[in-house]
Structures are given as structure tokens and as C-alpha cells.
Design a protein around this motif. Sequence first.
Motif, PDB file in Angstrom:
ATOM      1  N   UNK A  55      28.880  57.593 -16.525  1.00 12.27           N
ATOM      2  CA  UNK A  55      27.835  57.337 -17.422  1.00 12.27           C
ATOM      3  C   UNK A  55      28.579  58.607 -18.468  1.00 12.27           C
ATOM      4  N   UNK A  56      28.054  57.852 -19.679  1.00  8.48           N
ATOM      5  CA  UNK A  56      29.039  57.442 -21.094  1.00  8.48           C
ATOM      6  C   UNK A  56      27.816  59.429 -22.054  1.00  8.48           C
ATOM      7  N   UNK A  57      28.847  59.992 -22.477  1.00  8.73           N
ATOM      8  CA  UNK A  57      27.977  60.665 -23.720  1.00  8.73           C
ATOM      9  C   UNK A  57      26.838  61.437 -22.839  1.00  8.73           C
ATOM     10  N   UNK A  58      26.826  62.233 -22.027  1.00 15.30           N
ATOM     11  CA  UNK A  58      25.628  62.959 -20.585  1.00 15.30           C
ATOM     12  C   UNK A  58      25.857  64.473 -21.837  1.00 15.30           C
ATOM     13  N   UNK A  59      24.053  64.730 -21.318  1.00 14.50           N
ATOM     14  CA  UNK A  59      23.931  66.237 -22.571  1.00 14.50           C
ATOM     15  C   UNK A  59      24.727  66.707 -22.495  1.00 14.50           C
ATOM     16  N   UNK A  60      25.234  67.850 -22.682  1.00 13.57           N
ATOM     17  CA  UNK A  60      26.473  68.745 -23.154  1.00 13.57           C
ATOM     18  C   UNK A  60      26.180  69.465 -23.969  1.00 13.57           C
ATOM     19  N   UNK A  61      26.268  71.294 -24.206  1.00 13.78           N
ATOM     20  CA  UNK A  61      26.551  71.843 -25.376  1.00 13.78           C
ATOM     21  C   UNK A  61      27.691  71.388 -26.450  1.00 13.78           C
ATOM     22  N   UNK A  62      27.350  72.117 -27.957  1.00 11.91           N
ATOM     23  CA  UNK A  62      27.420  70.770 -29.067  1.00 11.91           C
ATOM     24  C   UNK A  62      28.469  72.168 -29.193  1.00 11.91           C
ATOM     25  N   UNK A  63      29.274  71.652 -30.564  1.00  8.27           N
ATOM     26  CA  UNK A  63      29.764  72.697 -31.183  1.00  8.27           C
ATOM     27  C   UNK A  63      31.316  73.215 -30.465  1.00  8.27           C
ATOM     28  N   UNK A  64      32.125  74.138 -31.340  1.00  6.84           N
ATOM     29  CA  UNK A  64      32.683  74.871 -30.942  1.00  6.84           C
ATOM     30  C   UNK A  64      32.924  75.974 -30.249  1.00  6.84           C
ATOM     31  N   UNK A  65      32.900  75.684 -28.584  1.00  5.40           N
ATOM     32  CA  UNK A  65      32.231  76.469 -27.870  1.00  5.40           C
ATOM     33  C   UNK A  65      33.133  77.509 -26.776  1.00  5.40           C
ATOM     34  N   UNK A 235      13.973  53.640  -0.114  1.00  3.58           N
ATOM     35  CA  UNK A 235      14.876  54.004  -1.508  1.00  3.58           C
ATOM     36  C   UNK A 235      15.045  55.425  -1.753  1.00  3.58           C
ATOM     37  N   UNK A 236      15.887  55.688  -2.580  1.00  6.73           N
ATOM     38  CA  UNK A 236      15.798  57.723  -3.261  1.00  6.73           C
ATOM     39  C   UNK A 236      16.165  57.825  -4.806  1.00  6.73           C
ATOM     40  N   UNK A 237      15.350  58.875  -4.611  1.00  5.48           N
ATOM     41  CA  UNK A 237      16.003  58.921  -6.568  1.00  5.48           C
ATOM     42  C   UNK A 237      16.070  59.870  -6.277  1.00  5.48           C
ATOM     43  N   UNK A 238      17.775  60.209  -6.579  1.00  5.63           N
ATOM     44  CA  UNK A 238      18.318  61.469  -6.799  1.00  5.63           C
ATOM     45  C   UNK A 238      19.432  61.369  -8.152  1.00  5.63           C
ATOM     46  N   UNK A 239      19.526  62.797  -8.280  1.00 10.41           N
ATOM     47  CA  UNK A 239      20.176  63.769  -9.972  1.00 10.41           C
ATOM     48  C   UNK A 239      21.511  63.841  -9.871  1.00 10.41           C
ATOM     49  N   UNK A 240      22.549  64.463 -10.395  1.00  8.08           N
ATOM     50  CA  UNK A 240      23.194  65.334 -10.525  1.00  8.08           C
ATOM     51  C   UNK A 240      22.773  67.155 -11.066  1.00  8.08           C
ATOM     52  N   UNK A 241      22.684  67.886 -11.158  1.00 13.42           N
ATOM     53  CA  UNK A 241      21.962  68.469 -11.633  1.00 13.42           C
ATOM     54  C   UNK A 241      23.252  69.206 -11.934  1.00 13.42           C
ATOM     55  N   UNK A 242      23.746  69.611 -13.011  1.00  4.46           N
ATOM     56  CA  UNK A 242      24.785  71.029 -13.885  1.00  4.46           C
ATOM     57  C   UNK A 242      24.481  71.874 -14.751  1.00  4.46           C
ATOM     58  N   UNK A 243      25.233  72.633 -14.476  1.00  6.65           N
ATOM     59  CA  UNK A 243      24.695  74.077 -15.383  1.00  6.65           C
ATOM     60  C   UNK A 243      26.152  74.416 -16.065  1.00  6.65           C
ATOM     61  N   UNK A 244      25.958  74.481 -17.150  1.00  5.80           N
ATOM     62  CA  UNK A 244      27.179  74.944 -17.929  1.00  5.80           C
ATOM     63  C   UNK A 244      26.599  76.413 -18.890  1.00  5.80           C
ATOM     64  N   UNK A 245      27.104  77.136 -18.403  1.00  5.45           N
ATOM     65  CA  UNK A 245      27.452  78.527 -19.082  1.00  5.45           C
ATOM     66  C   UNK A 245      29.105  78.807 -20.181  1.00  5.45           C
ATOM     67  N   UNK A 246      28.200  79.450 -21.312  1.00  7.14           N
ATOM     68  CA  UNK A 246      29.050  79.425 -22.387  1.00  7.14           C
ATOM     69  C   UNK A 246      29.194  80.168 -23.377  1.00  7.14           C
ATOM     70  N   UNK A 247      29.534  80.952 -24.351  1.00  6.23           N
ATOM     71  CA  UNK A 247      29.908  81.461 -25.796  1.00  6.23           C
ATOM     72  C   UNK A 247      30.140  80.855 -26.769  1.00  6.23           C
ATOM     73  N   UNK A 248      29.947  80.921 -28.132  1.00  2.00           N
ATOM     74  CA  UNK A 248      30.317  79.808 -28.846  1.00  2.00           C
ATOM     75  C   UNK A 248      31.167  80.734 -29.299  1.00  2.00           C
ATOM     76  N   UNK A 249      32.694  79.922 -30.082  1.00  3.64           N
ATOM     77  CA  UNK A 249      33.650  80.144 -29.712  1.00  3.64           C
ATOM     78  C   UNK A 249      34.091  81.834 -30.599  1.00  3.64           C
ATOM     79  N   UNK A 250      34.489  82.582 -30.792  1.00  2.74           N
ATOM     80  CA  UNK A 250      34.969  83.633 -31.676  1.00  2.74           C
ATOM     81  C   UNK A 250      36.539  84.722 -31.023  1.00  2.74           C
ATOM     82  N   UNK A 251      37.121  85.105 -32.228  1.00  2.00           N
ATOM     83  CA  UNK A 251      38.210  85.425 -32.374  1.00  2.00           C
ATOM     84  C   UNK A 251      38.789  86.437 -30.772  1.00  2.00           C
ATOM     85  N   UNK A 252      37.749  86.578 -30.430  1.00  2.00           N
ATOM     86  CA  UNK A 252      38.221  87.765 -29.264  1.00  2.00           C
ATOM     87  C   UNK A 252      38.231  87.118 -27.888  1.00  2.00           C
TER      88      UNK A 252
END
Length: 412
Positions: A55-65, A235-252
Amino acid sequence: MRKTQLLWLYSLAVWLAVSCEITKTHMLNERMMKSAVYLSPELAMKPGSVFDKYYYNIDFPTGHIGIKSFNAEVVDEAGVPVSLQDTYLHHWVVIRYYQRIGSEHKNLRSVSELSQQTDFIWVKNNGLCQKIGQYFGLGSETRKTATHVPDPYAIEVGNPNEIPHGYEEKWLVNIHAIDTRGVVDRLGCTECRCSLYNVTINEFGEPISPDYVGGLWCCYDQTQCKVKEGFAHSLRRLYLRYTVKWFDWNESLLPVQIYIFDVTDTWKKSNGHHHCKIEYEISPCDSSAMAANECSDTKKISFDMPRGGYVIYGVAHQHSGGTGAALYRKDGRVICSSIPSYGQGSEAGNEAGYIVGMSTCYPDPGSMKIRDGETLVLESNYSASQKHTGVMGLFYILVAEQVPSQNTILVL
């Protein structure tokens, strides 16, 4: 004596001040960290069926992270975690790529096809195997395997200075799941035994060698593992549930590089070419070895690390039957080892007979450095009490070019 006491008190005061500042910084980090939970497109599964789509163009955090963790699991329509005994999660991988702005989305069958498209640029990890270019990915062990990147490190993505002009950063997921409800041989289905799938050609229409008895070539998308006669095909309808944790990128934040190694790599120093077969087969041991309690299979390779750095995280990926893997130096000193834990019950996360987690290693900062060009050894161990097909022996590490200074820690 008084001077010594004053020096000790001064040192203690400095240590307490730094400790308090780090504690406050950690609290600040927690408030600054962002988190999001996403669902993949639907996995429509029936007993014995195989789902293996990209699956292409999946939901994902955007920006410099800076990504701190990525966790996933299979859930049903109500969001309830699904047992591996019903739906075996062979693997999921998340791949980063650049797509030309304005180009049409193409539903490709594999990442090799992605590499051939002029409108798409596959952004691979720093590993040595061309076929294993994902940024994130696990299998049945996904629920109980730590993925957290320790402070002050993070996986840097979305840097506008690295994205080619006219392109934008995108992400895709490949999910490979096998529904084992009512099948005649649950282990055989999860190990993709060709006889259970009744296939003679692979997903690209190429004939499968008679010597190939099980593996990815026999359990691709829309193939069917043998089900017991009369078993209801619900028939069973399933999903991959994924959790992303991130920071906005900074010099530290300090960036890390992802390396994935494969024990099937056929690299030789003489030719420098890395050919990774990804999977291999375990032959059962003979009766004498079994009687002596020496019934195991050990596979190992050596390779040269092109660029070194400080190891800050490591974990292996194995299939059922795995007993652990290790990455070590040529002299035998262990860099990181990873041991599987097996479930004991039937509930999600504790399924008997399945690997439900892999131990991870987090070396103390600066304690584990790999030199540029250093020869490393990867070893993967499996039980050989019975035959296993399509097993894997991958090892993931995160490597940083520098260790944090006190100032780096304090400005987080």
C-alpha cells in the motif's frame, strides 16, 4: 580532610544539579513528543487465505521530524487485537520513498518494481542487502519487541535538504498475513510449505524448482493454504494498526543510521557483492544428536562494516523455532544479542508456539563502537528438532556517529 570534603560536596552538588536538569528535560521531552495511531487499508481474510499487498502513500507524520518509535499489530474491525493462532503476521515492513510531485500513483507488486520507476525513488536504510531496504518492520514478535530509540537520538526523516527537487517524501507498507483458521497444518501454512499451497509458479509466473519445498515463493498474495474439509469459510476484515511517536526535528537531536544484516548474505571480500537470499531452510537433526540434546542449527556469516559508529540499539528477527541471534566482533566479543520469547497461551500477545517478542539491547552511550571497515560476524540459531522452511535471520542495529555531550543532553 576539610578540602577533600569540600571537593566531594561540590561534586555532589554539581551531580544533583545536572540530574535535576536532566529530569526536567525528560519531562519537557515527554510534553514535546507527538504520537499518532493509524490504520492500514483493510485486510480481507478467509480461512487459509494469504494477504501480501503493498500500500502506497500511507498515513504518516509529515515534516522534518525525528522518529522515536514505530509499533504495529493486527486488529479486527472493533480494534481488538487478533491472535497469531488465527491470523499469522508473517511480516510487515514500512518503506520510505520519494515520489515526483504530480505523478500518478502506481499499485506495484514489489519494491523491485518500485526501483524501476522513474517517478519513484526508493530511500533505503544503510544496510548491505539491496532487497532489505525498509526503515521499519517486524513479524509475529511485533507486540512485545521494544522499538524505542533512546534519547537524545532519533531517526531523521523529512529533511527538505535531502528531498530531490520536484519530489515529495512518501511511505508505503507491505503486509504479509496468513489466515490459519481451520487449516490442516498450522505450522506448515505459516512456514509456507509448497505442498499445502498447491502452487508450481511464483508470483511473477516463474516455475518453482522442485527442490524448493517452502518459503515466500509459495505463499504470495491470494494463494490458499489447505483447509480441513467442511470448515466454514467466513470472511474477516482486519487492519494493521500502527503507532508512531516523534519529535519535530531540532539541533539537540542526534541522528542515527539504520542497518539491517541478513545471515543468508553470500558476501565475500574478494568480490564485495552482497547477495541476500532472505530466507533459508532448517533440516531436522539425526536421532543421535537429538539424544545428546545437541539438536540445533547454527548459521553464521562475516562481513565488513563500511562505516562505523556507536551502536545504540539492536534486535533480531526470527521465525518459530528460532533460539536467538547475535552480532559480534571477529574476536568473539558480543556487540548485541537478541533472544526470542515464546507464548504460553492463546490470547493475543501470548500465543503458544509462536515468537511473541524479541529481546533488544541498548548499550550504554559510547560503550559499543564499531570501526570503519571492521569485520563483524552474524550468527542465527534455530532448533533442529523438526524441519523448518522459509525461516529468517535478520539483525537490525541503529548506529550514531557521535555520543551526546552534557550540553547536548541539557538542551533537549
